[in-house]
Design an enzyme around this catalytic site. Structure first.
Site, short mmCIF file in Angstrom:
data_model
loop_
_atom_site.label_atom_id
_atom_site.label_comp_id
_atom_site.label_asym_id
_atom_site.label_seq_id
_atom_site.Cartn_x
_atom_site.Cartn_y
_atom_site.Cartn_z
N ASN A 89 -1.01 -40.21 -94.63
CA ASN A 89 -0.92 -41.45 -93.25
C ASN A 89 -0.57 -39.90 -92.60
O ASN A 89 -0.15 -40.46 -91.20
CB ASN A 89 -0.26 -42.07 -93.55
CG ASN A 89 0.97 -42.71 -93.06
OD1 ASN A 89 -0.06 -43.18 -91.79
ND2 ASN A 89 1.92 -42.12 -92.75
N TYR A 155 -7.05 -35.54 -80.52
CA TYR A 155 -6.78 -37.17 -80.88
C TYR A 155 -7.48 -37.65 -81.75
O TYR A 155 -7.77 -38.46 -82.60
CB TYR A 155 -5.56 -37.78 -80.61
CG TYR A 155 -5.23 -39.20 -81.56
CD1 TYR A 155 -3.75 -38.72 -82.29
CD2 TYR A 155 -5.48 -40.45 -80.99
CE1 TYR A 155 -3.78 -39.93 -83.21
CE2 TYR A 155 -5.02 -41.23 -82.03
CZ TYR A 155 -3.98 -41.04 -82.65
OH TYR A 155 -3.97 -42.43 -83.61
N THR A 190 5.37 -49.05 -84.11
CA THR A 190 5.67 -48.07 -84.49
C THR A 190 6.67 -46.68 -83.16
O THR A 190 6.53 -47.59 -82.47
CB THR A 190 4.99 -46.70 -85.51
OG1 THR A 190 3.63 -46.27 -84.80
CG2 THR A 190 3.77 -47.87 -86.09
#
Length: 251
Positions: A89, A155, A190
């Site tokens: 992760n 990304y 997050t």
């Protein structure tokens, strides 16, 4: 599903916060023993697991370094003697810039952590799972692995790469007792999102507006998907990139 995780061993990279922490706690609630891996030590996740009556160890590592991941696998086996579940992760968002302005440094670092990191983890996880003839690997991709996003070329490339890598590993392991899948989170509440929005109301509303359900997802909602994918209830599921995204890619 209640007892199948008991005394099994789950490795979670990026386990000190966010989706990683939520998933480590979800595994602990099911009775698994947890190996938390992250680039900086954080006692809080271990304390939360202990409060649940669970057991865990922490291993400091940089997922982009083969020596660190090899040591992580060795520590896992030395401590618990097995590896049943791996949630690869750990990831970073990198620096925002269009393709022509993306620096080589940003490209190398983002690809190194996000994509090379997942490959290195599987490189050392799969042999341990093969020894016991069974295992499940879940890789964290993103909706950015399914569609493009302006201003995040490294990304987006890394997350698309994770999905291709996941499918390849799934095919290679399909008859070896190991299932390999990916989760593709949407906009999740997050610290990464906090950094992207700067906690500014206008930016938060912009990101929320991307979600058809009209809200951010919660780390626990990704954790629930990971637990299901690891369970025997998902025994016929492999090579899948599962969106957990509030309908984002349905648009």
């Amino acid at each position: 599903m209640e007892n199948e995780f008991k005394n099994k061993v789950a490795l979670v990279t990026g386990g000190s916060s966010g989706i990683g922490r939520a998933t480590a706690l979800a595994f602990a609630k099911k009775g698994a023993k947890i190996v938390i891996a992250d680039w900086k030590e954080n006692q809080e996740t271990m304390d939360l697991i202990e409060n649940l009556g669970g057991e865990s160890i922490f291993v400091k590592c940089d997922v982009s370094k083969a020596t660190d991941i090899k040591a992580l696998a060795e520590k896992t086996i030395a401590t618990y003697g097995r590896l049943d579940y791996a949630f690869n992760n750990a990831g970073i968002e990198g620096t925002s810039a269009p393709v022509q302005d993306c620096t080589e440094e940003n490209w190398d670092k983002t690809i190194g952590v996000n994509l090379k990191g997942v490959w290195l983890c599987m490189k050392y996880e799969i042999p341990e799972m093969l020894k016991q003839g069974k295992g499940v690997i879940i890789n964290t991709a993103s909706v950015a692995g399914l569609v493009g996003f302006q201003g995040l070329p490294a990304y987006v490339a890394s997350k698309h790469g994770i999905i291709g890598l996941t499918k390849t590993a799934a095919l290679e392991c399909a008859q070896l007792g190991i299932r390999v899948n990916a989760v593709c989170p949407g906009v999740i509440q997050t610290s990464m999102i906090d950094r992207l929005t700067g906690n500014k109301k206008e930016a938060i509303e912009q990101f929320t507006g991307l979600e058809p359900v009209g809200r951010f997802g919660q780390p626990e909602e990704i954790a629930n998907a990971v637990i299901w994918l690891c369970s025997d209830e998902a025994s016929f599921v492999t090579g899948v990139a599962m969106p957990v995204d509030g309908g984002f890619v349905a648009q």
